[in-house]
Scaffold this motif. Sequence first.
Motif, PDB file in Angstrom:
ATOM      1  N   THR A   7       1.238  -1.235   0.002  1.00  0.00           N
ATOM      2  CA  THR A   7      -0.641  -0.410  -0.243  1.00  0.00           C
ATOM      3  C   THR A   7       1.405   1.458  -0.085  1.00  0.00           C
ATOM      4  O   THR A   7       1.860   1.069   0.272  1.00  0.00           O
ATOM      5  N   LEU A  33      -1.221  -0.598  -4.283  1.00  0.00           N
ATOM      6  CA  LEU A  33      -2.573   0.637  -4.035  1.00  0.00           C
ATOM      7  C   LEU A  33      -1.821   1.185  -3.496  1.00  0.00           C
ATOM      8  O   LEU A  33      -1.623   1.462  -2.139  1.00  0.00           O
ATOM      9  N   LYS A  35      -4.015   5.755  -3.407  1.00  0.00           N
ATOM     10  CA  LYS A  35      -4.756   6.440  -4.045  1.00  0.00           C
ATOM     11  C   LYS A  35      -4.184   7.946  -5.088  1.00  0.00           C
ATOM     12  O   LYS A  35      -4.916   8.323  -5.583  1.00  0.00           O
ATOM     13  N   VAL A  57      -2.716  -0.453  -9.117  1.00  0.00           N
ATOM     14  CA  VAL A  57      -4.202  -0.566  -9.105  1.00  0.00           C
ATOM     15  C   VAL A  57      -4.178   1.003  -8.278  1.00  0.00           C
ATOM     16  O   VAL A  57      -4.027   1.314  -7.211  1.00  0.00           O
ATOM     17  N   HIS A  58      -5.479   1.729  -8.401  1.00  0.00           N
ATOM     18  CA  HIS A  58      -5.431   2.641  -8.181  1.00  0.00           C
ATOM     19  C   HIS A  58      -6.697   3.105  -7.272  1.00  0.00           C
ATOM     20  O   HIS A  58      -7.814   2.541  -7.820  1.00  0.00           O
ATOM     21  N   GLY A  59      -6.815   3.552  -5.993  1.00  0.00           N
ATOM     22  CA  GLY A  59      -7.421   2.320  -4.385  1.00  0.00           C
ATOM     23  C   GLY A  59      -7.213   3.313  -4.132  1.00  0.00           C
ATOM     24  O   GLY A  59      -6.315   3.742  -3.536  1.00  0.00           O
ATOM     25  N   ASP A  63     -11.645   2.382   1.228  1.00  0.00           N
ATOM     26  CA  ASP A  63     -12.272   1.477   0.870  1.00  0.00           C
ATOM     27  C   ASP A  63     -12.387   0.578   0.542  1.00  0.00           C
ATOM     28  O   ASP A  63     -11.554  -0.418   0.188  1.00  0.00           O
ATOM     29  N   VAL A  66     -12.392  -2.656  -2.201  1.00  0.00           N
ATOM     30  CA  VAL A  66     -10.915  -2.819  -2.740  1.00  0.00           C
ATOM     31  C   VAL A  66     -10.261  -3.005  -2.429  1.00  0.00           C
ATOM     32  O   VAL A  66      -9.292  -4.240  -2.424  1.00  0.00           O
ATOM     33  N   ALA A  67      -9.745  -2.861  -0.811  1.00  0.00           N
ATOM     34  CA  ALA A  67      -8.992  -2.675  -0.605  1.00  0.00           C
ATOM     35  C   ALA A  67      -9.088  -4.206  -0.110  1.00  0.00           C
ATOM     36  O   ALA A  67      -7.750  -5.092   0.210  1.00  0.00           O
ATOM     37  N   LEU A  70      -7.624  -7.003  -2.610  1.00  0.00           N
ATOM     38  CA  LEU A  70      -6.751  -7.694  -1.966  1.00  0.00           C
ATOM     39  C   LEU A  70      -5.242  -7.794  -1.256  1.00  0.00           C
ATOM     40  O   LEU A  70      -4.484  -8.679  -0.870  1.00  0.00           O
TER      41      LEU A  70
END
Length: 336
Positions: A7, A33, A35, A57-59, A63, A66-67, A70
């Motif tokens: 992350t 991951l 943002k 992964v754009h997130g 959230d 999304v997270a 993963l």
Amino acid sequence: MIKVLVTGGAGFIGSNFVRYALKTHADWHVTTLDKLTYAGRKENLHDVMDDPRHTFVHGDICDAAVAGPLVEASDYVVHFAAETHVDRSIMAAGDFIKTDVEGSFVLLEAARRSPALKRFIQISTDEVYGSVAEGSSTETDELKPRNPYAASKAGADRLAYSYWATHDVPVIVTRASNNYGPYQFPEKIIPLFVTNAMDDIPVPLYGDGGNVRDWLHVLDHCRALDLLIHTGKNGETYNIGGGNEVRNVDLTRAILKHAGKTEALIRPVADRKGHDRRYSLGTAKLQAMGWQPQVAFEQGLRDTVAWYQANEWWWRPIKERDPAYKAYIEAQYGKR
Ligand code: NAD
Ligand code: DAU
């Protein structure tokens, strides 16, 4: 393939870790991951974006939709994502509570549902110990965070620990000192001062310049995390310090020397509110596992200055064309 979720992998340390991980471990698949806040940039990963062993992964870690999946699909989670700049946390702390505390909570909840997960590395910071008058902080010392950033990190640090103690999530907490190296956003002292100096813009030194930070090269940090992923003990906390305690004024002089500039560029400005005087980490626990910092500070700083000199493509668009960056600099330094 071993599946590793990073992350905050588009930030400073995260991007260095992603690059290090892909280079060091041929059997790892790394998922970033991120943002992409102001501090997260795809440019930081420009050379690994097309690597077949890397997925971006754009997130948002907050959230869960999304997270969560993963985390559940991973063998290791290395959780760097955070709001990280102390000065911004003094101006407005909301995003720090949201991402650093609540975001960590979302990831830990997902980790709790992941029986296959082997490690959850909670990246904390030496700032959780607060200002250290004498000696060095050891892992069992009381936490005394003194700014909103440090307090949000301390909350996440202990929350992660609680998920090990309560739910047996395989958590390891790391507390590193000030990192330096390539791809650090030009709001932190080293990249800000190097890039200002290159353009003969004064460098704003807070207070009397006597505050002390312990500098750790980002690759030494990556090597320590690698060791802990493989041989650390769940439920334990590890300090990661460079053993280079330097007063800000001396750091500033060294930066200016390496940049070929004179000390006339030093501009003393009003101090940071609640400015922690000194951080100092005892690292005997990690050293007993065989880790030593490999980068000598003088050489590492010289190389870092050279990196910013050689990579204007990376920082000029931020400093010269990003209105949000310019607004931040004005708000932070305009009246100082
Ligand atoms: P950074 O600010 O450069 O990068 C943070 C990254 O997190 C960015 O890519 C950003 O886009 C991402 N991010 C922020 N909020 C997010 C969210 N809600 N969801 C997903 N991604 C999000 O930070 P850094 O200096 O690389 O620090 C990384 C970690 O290391 C942080 O946890 C920080 O507290 C810790 N740390 C940093 C240092 C240091 O000296 N830089 C020292 C010790 C610990
Ligand atoms: O100690 C680890 C921490 O190091 C990390 O947890 C944080 O995420 C990271 O940002 C860093 O925090 P610092 O506050 O120590 O870093 P910063 O680069 O902002 O400041 C370093 C020192 O330099 C600090 O004493 C304040 C001083 N400073 C900073 C800036 C930006 C200045 O004198 N002038 C400046 O313009």
